[in-house]
Design an enzyme around this catalytic site. Structure first.
Site, mmCIF file in Angstrom:
data_model
loop_
_atom_site.group_PDB
_atom_site.id
_atom_site.type_symbol
_atom_site.label_atom_id
_atom_site.label_comp_id
_atom_site.label_asym_id
_atom_site.label_seq_id
_atom_site.Cartn_x
_atom_site.Cartn_y
_atom_site.Cartn_z
ATOM 1 N N ASP A 307 0.804 -1.217 0.000
ATOM 2 C CA ASP A 307 0.000 0.000 0.000
ATOM 3 C C ASP A 307 0.841 1.273 0.000
ATOM 4 O O ASP A 307 0.370 2.327 -0.442
ATOM 5 C CB ASP A 307 -0.945 0.011 1.208
ATOM 6 N N ILE A 313 0.663 6.239 0.561
ATOM 7 C CA ILE A 313 -0.410 6.592 1.488
ATOM 8 C C ILE A 313 -0.486 8.089 1.734
ATOM 9 O O ILE A 313 -1.483 8.587 2.253
ATOM 10 C CB ILE A 313 -0.291 5.830 2.830
ATOM 11 N N VAL A 388 -6.956 3.552 1.987
ATOM 12 C CA VAL A 388 -6.505 2.800 0.817
ATOM 13 C C VAL A 388 -7.660 1.897 0.395
ATOM 14 O O VAL A 388 -7.808 0.782 0.903
ATOM 15 C CB VAL A 388 -5.238 1.983 1.126
ATOM 16 N N TYR A 391 -9.639 -0.053 3.249
ATOM 17 C CA TYR A 391 -9.032 0.018 4.579
ATOM 18 C C TYR A 391 -8.646 1.446 4.946
ATOM 19 O O TYR A 391 -8.277 2.244 4.084
ATOM 20 C CB TYR A 391 -7.777 -0.849 4.654
#
Length: 651
Positions: A307, A313, A388, A391
């Site tokens: 991720d 992020i 993301v 989540y």
């Protein structure tokens, strides 16, 4: 922050100044625009170039430490470019001070991260594909506007027709009505592979028709028919104001000083961390995370997403102004990033700063004199939250009164769901709603800790506790002791936890001693190790080889930044920390970096749906001989009339 919400006991002061106060301040909005203009003015880089990332080129350590406030700051940026019609990434160093591109390197096989702007384009392309529409129609779906597509990184599995391409592998769900929770209605057995450059549908995989679950499992307030009685108000107020100070991106609180940074890949970064003027860490951040899923089912075996390295992020960070993600008297910092076209995107209130009561710090009652002394702890909190796809990840850094630094990651949001035949979730998951399965998976993170405990010359000491042999020297069998071993080279610094010996590690400065003559040190408490289950020689295991150890120690190199490699999308597993340590450099009494791997082993349960309550992981850096005594012993007692000390004085 919703100031109109009376239940939100928050205040806010947002730092929005473009003024630079420190060489490590992140790029301002005007600087990003200037970088883009410099690149656009260079004849080598025309309008067909797109921007993957623009971030501060952090100056060398001596430059940072010699800086005097008010002096001019030399500024430069790292810039990654890519094209739609040509593979590869162009890595540039751009000088803002000299207004020119200083260096450029072309990596012909590297793939850019999946960009936020590409999410909706991928979704639109899949929804419009005739083969995908036909597959949905077979499942009774006629209104394609209700179909939702999540783009997942495709990995590197050697599948024919995919080699060398910039791809996304997608999963699909369908809403039953507006605002319905889509993840309650997975479209089972249906995936598509998309070329992200052209949005061409490479392939639609229709593995199996599984009935789409139709039970609504919603979480938005409008759908909750019988909400519970709300709690009584809990107001967090600081009538005299906060105890911390924000000067640009520099935060000072109690005896702590830290500079908060931000970039599109890592999100929140921390720099120049010190206590009472004594350095502890030059830089600390979460640099990678991989989420391997345990299922071998068709399509789902590809779920092994990075991720941070494949999405970034920072670009997915939330604006915290609309809700009370932090309670109390709060100050915020905005984040300025660039999108693919080079336009500035500002995430307002991306970083939240506040302080919290942290319970009892220390206490003792002398029963002989009947006198009691106790102090309450407090902690400074610096945090951000990123979404993301399904989540949410909350990154919380805590600075404690006792001199410890704690990182806590809070995972929430919605689990990735798949369809199953009701009552038959299979061995790889648990049924969380009728016909809805959540697969077993892990969230494995890596923090990069560039330590400088009382200076740059540090070593790592491994601690193991052993029981003495039962014999004449241990006649009663109660003897056990701790052994310390200095890690000397990088290959020797590849370490795993050992619960049988309560293994831990200290970063020591062998050149600085405390009052009992031992080196000053900070101890890494590896409290959330994870045993990886993905095979190390598998495609996903190779790409995530950093998860094989809970600790890696490397000699400092400013270009060794990410444990799985600089360019993760479709990577082959090279260029990360497993390659760094092959140099086998000295790590004793020198400038070193710790790479700590930790995480969550997520055995999914029905309580994780429709929105998962926060689950926690992290680690702590605790002073271990850094101070001569308890650093909170001099904390003044609370003179509040209602305090225990005031009451005791009356008695």
């Amino acid at each position: 922050m919703d100031a109109s919400n009376p239940s939100c006991a928050c205040t806010s002061t947002t730092q929005r100044s473009d003024d630079l106060r420190h060489p490590l301040d992140p790029l301002t909005a005007s600087e990003i625009r200037a970088v883009v203009q410099i690149v656009r003015n260079d004849p080598e880089y025309g309008a067909d170039f797109l921007f993957e990332t623009i971030e501060l080129l952090e100056p060398e350590k001596p430059v940072v430490r010699q800086y005097v406030p008010g002096e001019p700051i030399v500024r430069a940026a790292r810039v990654n470019l890519f094209k739609v019609k040509q593979d590869g990434i162009w890595r540039l160093i751009v000088s803002l001070t000299r207004q020119k591109v200083l260096t450029s390197k072309y990596l012909p096989t590297a793939k850019p991260m999946i960009q936020l702007e590409q999410f909706t384009a991928i979704e639109d392309a899949v929804r419009a594909a005739p083969q995908f529409i036909d597959a949905c129609r077979k499942r009774g779906i006629e209104d394609m506007s209700l179909v939702c597509i999540d783009p997942w990184s495709a990995g590197n599995f050697g599948i024919p027709g995919e080699d060398g391409r910039y791809l996304a592998h997608v999963f699909a769900w369908v809403r039953l009505r507006e605002n319905d929770n889509l993840y309650a209605h997975p479209i089972g057995g249906l995936n598509a592979v998309v070329d992200i450059k052209t949005y061409e549908i490479i392939r639609v995989d229709d593995h199996e028709i599984i009935p789409i679950p139709t039970t609504e499992v919603n979480y938005e307030a409008e759908f909750i028919k019988n909400p519970r009685t709300p709690y009584k108000p809990l107001d967090i107020v600081q009538p005299e104001g906060v105890s911390f100070k924000l000067d640009g991106h520099r935060i000072t609180w109690d005896r702590w000083s830290v500079l908060a940074g931000f970039n599109s890949r890592e999100g929140l970064t921390l720099h120049d961390i010190s206590y009472d003027g004594r350095p502890i860490a030059h830089r600390a951040s979460l640099v990678e995370m991989v989420v391997p899923y345990g299922t071998t089912d068709e399509g789902h075996f590809r779920k092994n997403v990075f991720d941070i390295g494949e999405y970034g992020i920072g670009k997915l960070a939330n604006s915290l102004k609309l809700g009370c993600d932090c309670l109390g008297a709060i100050e915020y910092l905005d984040a300025h990033l660039a999108n693919m076209d080079g336009n500035v995107v500002t995430i307002e209130n991306a970083i939240c700063i506040h302080e919290e009561d942290a319970g009892l710090l220390w206490k003792h009652w002398d029963f002989r004199t009947n006198k009691v002394e106790s102090r309450r702890a407090r902690r400074l909190v610096v945090s951000c939250i990123a979404t993301v796809a399904n989540y949410e990840y909350g990154l919380f850094w805590y600075f404690h009164t006792d001199g410890s630094i704690q990182f806590e990651l809070k995972a929430t949001g919605i689990i990735n769901t798949a369809a199953c035949w009701p009552g038959q979730p299979g061995k790889y998951g648990k049924e969380v709603a009728p016909g809805v399965v959540g697969h077993i998976h892990q969230h494995i993170f890596c923090a990069r800790l560039d330590m400088n405990v009382d200076g740059d010359r540090n070593s790592v000491v491994e601690l193991n506790t052993h029981a003495d042999s039962w014999g004449p020297d241990n006649a009663y069998g109660n003897g056990f002791h701790e052994e310390e071993t200095v890690l000397k080279t990088e290959l020797g610094g590849c370490r795993q936890i050992n619960p049988a010996t309560h293994r831990a590690w200290k970063v020591v400065n062998p050149n600085r001693k405390n009052w009992v003559g031992t080196p000053t040190a900070y101890k890494l408490e590896a409290s959330h190790p994870v045993t990886p289950f993905v095979h190390p020689d598998s495609p996903s295991g190779n790409r995530s080889n950093f998860i094989r150890n809970q600790l890696w120690v490397t000699a400092y190199d400013p270009e060794e930044r990410y444990p799985a490699g600089e360019h993760m999308n479709h990577s082959d597993g090279t260029g990360g920390v497993a390659d760094f340590v092959k140099k086998n450099r000295n790590i004793e009494n020198t400038d070193i970096v710790l790479w700590h791997v930790f995480g969550l082993h997520h055995q999914v349960r029905p309580e994780d749906f429709p929105v998962q309550p926060c689950i926690f992981t992290g680690f702590k850096l605790m002073p271990s001989g850094f101070f001569d005594a308890n650093p909170g012993i001099d904390l003044a007692p609370d003179n509040n009339k209602a305090s225990c000390h005031a009451q005791a004085a009356k008695q």
